[in-house]
Design a protein around this motif. Structure first.
Motif, mmCIF file in Angstrom:
data_model
loop_
_atom_site.group_PDB
_atom_site.id
_atom_site.type_symbol
_atom_site.label_atom_id
_atom_site.label_comp_id
_atom_site.label_asym_id
_atom_site.label_seq_id
_atom_site.Cartn_x
_atom_site.Cartn_y
_atom_site.Cartn_z
ATOM 1 N N SER A 18 0.842 -1.191 0.000
ATOM 2 C CA SER A 18 0.000 0.000 0.000
ATOM 3 C C SER A 18 0.884 1.251 0.000
ATOM 4 O O SER A 18 2.094 1.166 0.242
ATOM 5 C CB SER A 18 -0.894 0.014 1.241
ATOM 6 N N THR A 32 1.918 8.044 -5.279
ATOM 7 C CA THR A 32 1.194 8.051 -6.549
ATOM 8 C C THR A 32 1.970 8.787 -7.635
ATOM 9 O O THR A 32 1.942 8.387 -8.799
ATOM 10 C CB THR A 32 -0.209 8.656 -6.402
ATOM 11 N N ALA A 47 -2.795 -0.953 -9.973
ATOM 12 C CA ALA A 47 -3.321 -0.587 -8.663
ATOM 13 C C ALA A 47 -4.661 -1.282 -8.495
ATOM 14 O O ALA A 47 -5.531 -1.186 -9.363
ATOM 15 C CB ALA A 47 -3.489 0.921 -8.557
ATOM 16 N N LYS A 48 -4.793 -2.025 -7.404
ATOM 17 C CA LYS A 48 -6.050 -2.717 -7.122
ATOM 18 C C LYS A 48 -6.528 -2.300 -5.740
ATOM 19 O O LYS A 48 -5.736 -2.204 -4.807
ATOM 20 C CB LYS A 48 -5.843 -4.228 -7.138
ATOM 21 N N ARG A 49 -7.820 -2.078 -5.640
ATOM 22 C CA ARG A 49 -8.402 -1.708 -4.354
ATOM 23 C C ARG A 49 -8.817 -2.982 -3.609
ATOM 24 O O ARG A 49 -9.642 -3.749 -4.096
ATOM 25 C CB ARG A 49 -9.601 -0.793 -4.561
ATOM 26 N N GLY A 52 -10.776 -1.501 0.528
ATOM 27 C CA GLY A 52 -10.704 -0.052 0.643
ATOM 28 C C GLY A 52 -9.298 0.530 0.595
ATOM 29 O O GLY A 52 -9.124 1.734 0.713
ATOM 30 N N ILE A 53 -8.281 -0.313 0.431
ATOM 31 C CA ILE A 53 -6.892 0.155 0.393
ATOM 32 C C ILE A 53 -6.323 -0.133 -0.988
ATOM 33 O O ILE A 53 -6.410 -1.261 -1.489
ATOM 34 C CB ILE A 53 -6.046 -0.559 1.469
ATOM 35 N N TRP A 54 -5.726 0.887 -1.602
ATOM 36 C CA TRP A 54 -5.090 0.694 -2.903
ATOM 37 C C TRP A 54 -3.767 -0.020 -2.721
ATOM 38 O O TRP A 54 -2.943 0.361 -1.903
ATOM 39 C CB TRP A 54 -4.869 2.037 -3.603
ATOM 40 N N ARG A 55 -3.571 -1.073 -3.505
ATOM 41 C CA ARG A 55 -2.348 -1.870 -3.454
ATOM 42 C C ARG A 55 -1.713 -1.864 -4.836
ATOM 43 O O ARG A 55 -2.410 -1.926 -5.846
ATOM 44 C CB ARG A 55 -2.653 -3.276 -2.993
#
Length: 69
Positions: A18, A32, A47-49, A52-55
């Motif tokens: 993250s 970012t 980027a995958k959510r 609720g957390i972007w990884r």
């Protein structure tokens, strides 16, 4: 080593990290922005959510040798 190089190495070794994890491990505040720099250099960064957390995931490691130099 530049922030972009540190980020590339970190994401290659720690897929699914993250922004907070990157910031704590690498000292990069604008994650970012550095991800955008990686993409502009031709790296594939997804980027995958997740919950609720972007990884972030690097899908190619071809540039890793350049980052370590």
């Amino acid at each position: 080593m530049t922030q972009v190089a540190r980020l590339l190495v970190y994401l290659t070794l720690n897929p699914g990290a993250s922004s907070l994890e990157v910031t704590l491990a690498c000292g990069i505040v604008n994650v970012t922005g550095r991800v955008s720099d990686l993409r502009a250099a031709g790296n594939i960064v997804e980027a995958k959510r997740v919950n609720g957390i972007w990884r972030y995931y690097v899908r190619n490691g071809a540039q890793l040798d350049l980052a370590l130099a």
